[in-house]
Write a protein that holds these residues in place. Sequence first.
Motif, PDB file in Angstrom:
ATOM      1  N   ASP A  13       0.814  -1.215   0.000  1.00 44.02           N
ATOM      2  CA  ASP A  13       0.000   0.000   0.000  1.00 44.02           C
ATOM      3  C   ASP A  13       0.845   1.261   0.000  1.00 44.02           C
ATOM      4  OD1 ASP A  13      -2.236  -1.569   0.039  1.00 44.02           O
ATOM      5  OD2 ASP A  13      -2.463  -1.504   2.221  1.00 44.02           O
ATOM      6  N   CYS A  31      -7.636 -15.601 -11.398  1.00 46.41           N
ATOM      7  CA  CYS A  31      -8.160 -15.013 -12.636  1.00 46.41           C
ATOM      8  C   CYS A  31      -8.195 -16.050 -13.752  1.00 46.41           C
ATOM      9  CB  CYS A  31      -7.309 -13.816 -13.047  1.00 46.41           C
ATOM     10  SG  CYS A  31      -7.467 -12.387 -11.955  1.00 46.41           S
ATOM     11  N   TRP A  67      -1.312 -16.162  -6.679  1.00 48.64           N
ATOM     12  CA  TRP A  67      -2.620 -16.785  -6.450  1.00 48.64           C
ATOM     13  C   TRP A  67      -3.730 -15.984  -7.111  1.00 48.64           C
ATOM     14  CZ3 TRP A  67      -6.435 -13.947  -4.263  1.00 48.64           C
ATOM     15  CH2 TRP A  67      -6.070 -12.859  -3.470  1.00 48.64           C
ATOM     16  N   PHE A  68      -3.540 -14.639  -7.231  1.00 46.44           N
ATOM     17  CA  PHE A  68      -4.558 -13.833  -7.907  1.00 46.44           C
ATOM     18  C   PHE A  68      -4.587 -14.163  -9.395  1.00 46.44           C
ATOM     19  CE2 PHE A  68      -5.951  -9.990 -10.142  1.00 46.44           C
ATOM     20  CZ  PHE A  68      -7.173  -9.786  -9.537  1.00 46.44           C
ATOM     21  N   TYR A  69      -3.389 -14.335  -9.994  1.00 41.85           N
ATOM     22  CA  TYR A  69      -3.342 -14.716 -11.404  1.00 41.85           C
ATOM     23  C   TYR A  69      -3.964 -16.096 -11.603  1.00 41.85           C
ATOM     24  CZ  TYR A  69      -0.205 -10.759 -12.175  1.00 41.85           C
ATOM     25  OH  TYR A  69       0.326  -9.508 -12.256  1.00 41.85           O
ATOM     26  N   ARG A  74       0.986  -6.295  -4.435  1.00 43.18           N
ATOM     27  CA  ARG A  74      -0.412  -6.065  -4.103  1.00 43.18           C
ATOM     28  C   ARG A  74      -1.193  -7.335  -4.399  1.00 43.18           C
ATOM     29  NH1 ARG A  74       1.722  -1.796  -6.854  1.00 43.18           N
ATOM     30  NH2 ARG A  74       1.761   0.221  -5.786  1.00 43.18           N
ATOM     31  N   PHE A  75      -2.405  -7.426  -3.849  1.00 45.47           N
ATOM     32  CA  PHE A  75      -3.119  -8.703  -3.955  1.00 45.47           C
ATOM     33  C   PHE A  75      -3.407  -9.057  -5.411  1.00 45.47           C
ATOM     34  CE2 PHE A  75      -6.703  -5.833  -4.184  1.00 45.47           C
ATOM     35  CZ  PHE A  75      -7.614  -6.490  -4.978  1.00 45.47           C
ATOM     36  N   TRP A  76      -3.584  -8.028  -6.277  1.00 45.19           N
ATOM     37  CA  TRP A  76      -3.859  -8.333  -7.683  1.00 45.19           C
ATOM     38  C   TRP A  76      -2.573  -8.608  -8.472  1.00 45.19           C
ATOM     39  CZ3 TRP A  76      -4.677  -3.399  -5.644  1.00 45.19           C
ATOM     40  CH2 TRP A  76      -3.811  -2.400  -6.078  1.00 45.19           C
ATOM     41  N   GLU A  77      -1.421  -8.546  -7.795  1.00 42.87           N
ATOM     42  CA  GLU A  77      -0.158  -8.835  -8.455  1.00 42.87           C
ATOM     43  C   GLU A  77       0.462 -10.144  -7.971  1.00 42.87           C
ATOM     44  OE1 GLU A  77       1.504  -4.299  -9.166  1.00 42.87           O
ATOM     45  OE2 GLU A  77       1.769  -5.230  -7.204  1.00 42.87           O
ATOM     46  N   THR A  78      -0.246 -10.852  -7.101  1.00 43.04           N
ATOM     47  CA  THR A  78       0.280 -12.098  -6.558  1.00 43.04           C
ATOM     48  C   THR A  78      -0.027 -13.265  -7.488  1.00 43.04           C
ATOM     49  OG1 THR A  78      -1.755 -12.377  -5.284  1.00 43.04           O
ATOM     50  CG2 THR A  78       0.078 -11.278  -4.190  1.00 43.04           C
ATOM     51  N   ARG A 135       7.183  -2.643 -10.295  1.00 45.08           N
ATOM     52  CA  ARG A 135       6.573  -3.957 -10.165  1.00 45.08           C
ATOM     53  C   ARG A 135       7.079  -4.637  -8.895  1.00 45.08           C
ATOM     54  NH1 ARG A 135       2.340  -5.376 -12.813  1.00 45.08           N
ATOM     55  NH2 ARG A 135       3.050  -7.531 -12.851  1.00 45.08           N
ATOM     56  N   SER A 145     -10.937 -18.333 -13.075  1.00 45.14           N
ATOM     57  CA  SER A 145     -12.216 -17.673 -13.354  1.00 45.14           C
ATOM     58  C   SER A 145     -12.496 -17.639 -14.848  1.00 45.14           C
ATOM     59  CB  SER A 145     -12.201 -16.252 -12.784  1.00 45.14           C
ATOM     60  OG  SER A 145     -12.022 -16.267 -11.388  1.00 45.14           O
TER      61      SER A 145
END
Length: 461
Positions: A135, A225, A220-222, A214-218, A183, A228
């Motif tokens: 953050d 996605c 597990w987020f990829y 950030r959570f959207w750069e981890t 990054r 999904s």
Amino acid sequence: WLGGGLGVYRVSLAELNALADGHTLDAQFIRFTASEGLVSSYVNGDESRPTGWKSRDGRLWFATTRGLAVIDPLYLNATLGNFTNIVPPLIEAVKADDLLIYGHPAERSSLNTNSRDARQFIHRTSENIPIIPADNSHVLEFQYTANSFVNSKATRFRYRMKGVDTEWHEKTGERVVHYANLRPGNYTFELISATHQNVWNTMPASFSFNLKARFWETAWFYVFCAASVIAVVLLMHSFRLKLQHRLMKVTEQQNLAKERARIARDLHDDLGTSLTGLALELDVIARKDQGTGATSADLKESARKTRALATRMRDLVWTANPACDSIISFADFIEQLGDQFARGAEMRLRLDFPENIPPIQLSPETRHQLSLCIRESLSNVLRHAKATELVLRLVICNDELIVQVADNGLGFKSTSKNGSGLKNMAERMNSIGGSFSCEPGTNNGTTVSLHLPLKEKAKSR
């Protein structure tokens, strides 16, 4: 020794000769300006008037725009290290947005206002590398300087960020460098400095750090996605297959409806008309018969049976016709059926139907089983009840269709409820998901009730 518009220079004569002969492309020199003690950095001179002069005691005299400047080479040889020593760079502070990560910020920092000291709260890796929170990694600020006591303002700096920069960048002016929107990953900020004599150090000052993702750069987020997207693709494929199946089913239903309509039309136009014509011919033959009365009676009975068969044929046509697959058509059918039975038995017929019947669909099988149950109930009234009034009631309530056949006749005994006709009606209603009951009426007589859930029928369609 040379004098010029930018000061006084000391350079090796051998290097100048090598440069003039083309043996080298550069010559190392030391420049002296007002910062080193000259009264002026601009030295006057031309071909007729020499720039400098060497006195008998070995000192050098140079004419500047503000007077004579004297340089003692013997003294300089003893103190020359003050002019050529390497200036070590120093990283004073590192900030991430409004958090102080390392060092002590200088007053010149553009991000110094309202900053929070987070040095003791910063997590570190196993290699003791600070981890900057996600953050607070939008803008990174690096403050730096160099410990030079000779013309410190002329100190030059070069920097690079390993992982971002491929070359060194030189910075003048404010001694602050900013990096934005890096990054996630590991980085090292490196800094080198040079004296005013252009002597660069070879050991850079460095600061290594880790930018937390950030959570959207981890990863597990990829993965989420990707999963999904795969799920959406599979759902779309499944929906497409269901849609194709539904379209095929609709097409089959349309083809079946066309075939049912053709069969109903053929039955009505061919077999139904033939049966009606046969009944009329039997009536004509019976009237023309000159034989015994028994023969005439037999012909009339045959005509009656033929008409009954034609009526049953019309019922089958109604069942097969796809245009009649609704409660509205079903209500019209039982009204005609009740009127037919009431006229034949000379009974009063009372209809208790809703004023507005919803256009709910009924399958051919459902209509067929309901019509047979109603016909059986009317036949029982005609044969056993000795009633004077017949009531047909149709109720649609709480997603349920209720059809009742009531009379004011003799009623029934408890043992008569076990007849095969009642059992057949119960089995017919069970086959379409409904129920059957036969109870005494409020004023003598009998009431037959047929219950059919409409919600399940709608789901099945």
